[in-house]
Design an enzyme around this catalytic site. Sequence first.
Site, PDB file in Angstrom:
ATOM      1  N   ASP A 134      -7.399 -15.326   2.339  1.00  0.00           N
ATOM      2  CA  ASP A 134      -8.653 -16.069   2.296  1.00  0.00           C
ATOM      3  C   ASP A 134      -9.494 -15.853   3.553  1.00  0.00           C
ATOM      4  OD1 ASP A 134      -8.122 -17.025  -0.196  1.00  0.00           O
ATOM      5  OD2 ASP A 134      -7.494 -19.021   0.442  1.00  0.00           O
ATOM      6  N   ARG A 142      -8.446 -37.008  23.235  1.00  0.00           N
ATOM      7  CA  ARG A 142      -9.655 -37.810  23.068  1.00  0.00           C
ATOM      8  C   ARG A 142      -9.903 -38.127  21.596  1.00  0.00           C
ATOM      9  NH1 ARG A 142     -10.660 -39.229  28.367  1.00  0.00           N
ATOM     10  NH2 ARG A 142     -10.734 -37.375  29.694  1.00  0.00           N
TER      11      ARG A 142
END
Length: 315
Positions: A77, A163
Amino acid sequence: MIDERHILVVAHARRDDTVEAAQRVLDALSSAGARPVVTAEDREELIAALGDLPDVLTLGDDVSVADIELAIVLGGDGTILRAAEIVRDGTAPVLGINMGHVGFLAEIERDDMDDAVRHVIERDYGVEERLTLQVRVKDSADAVIYETWALNEATVEKASRERMLEVVMEVDGRPLSSFGCDGVVVASPTGSTAYNFSAGGPVIWPTVEAIAVVPLSAHALFARPLVVGPEAAVAIEVLERTNGTGILWCDGRRSHELPPGARVVVRRSERPVRLARLHPAAFTDRLVRKFRLPVEGWRGPVFPATGAITHPEQP
């Protein structure tokens, strides 16, 4: 004088089996009177593996993308997504021959490669148009600072593992919800079986024109996968309170940094991707085959030789 036929061959030429397949396809095209074409990048890799390619043209140097009739892609792909990017400025459909594992975008498997080339030479194939996404990044002043597109998905992600990304999501100009998250995937029907699928989003049949929106690890009460209409505009804004930066990825190939205040707007692109199809088949069959889904016990009508569905049973 008969116009020359230019067939682009895109190959992930870092594996021996793909290099061997590329040689067979190039030879078959030349023998049939077509002119095989490769990119400059693929040419270098193929020459390193096969030696000189005197009968093969180079895209951009010898022939333009507008003159490419079709692109034959040898790989998984990722290689098909690269080919779609290469022919984006032209009209050539992409025919994927799976040399990888799942290869969901590929039309056929490697065992049928010679037959596929014959169909290409005989122009015996159909073309299926797939919805693509237009993606724009705007700064805090609402100026467009980056623009690209995606066949599978556009993903807003946190740039740092430790984060959290603080975002607010908008649909058709109206705010929907704000939350902390690892990111948000906005996928086309084609991309619904890629990143969207892994993130728990819905599988969308290619004939359904829609856009999927899937939050990733969202800290919110309302953060479920959404399916919106094809004309909807989905915006994801990185809030100023975000501690760090985000990053936009499109098809895992094109990226752009997203500082606090950046706004990503995703909507339907006016230019679809064209996929060549040799053997039209039910999408259900493709899902079953690619993901090896269990269907034992089904009592519906089948073709004896292939197991393909003949027609839905009438109530």
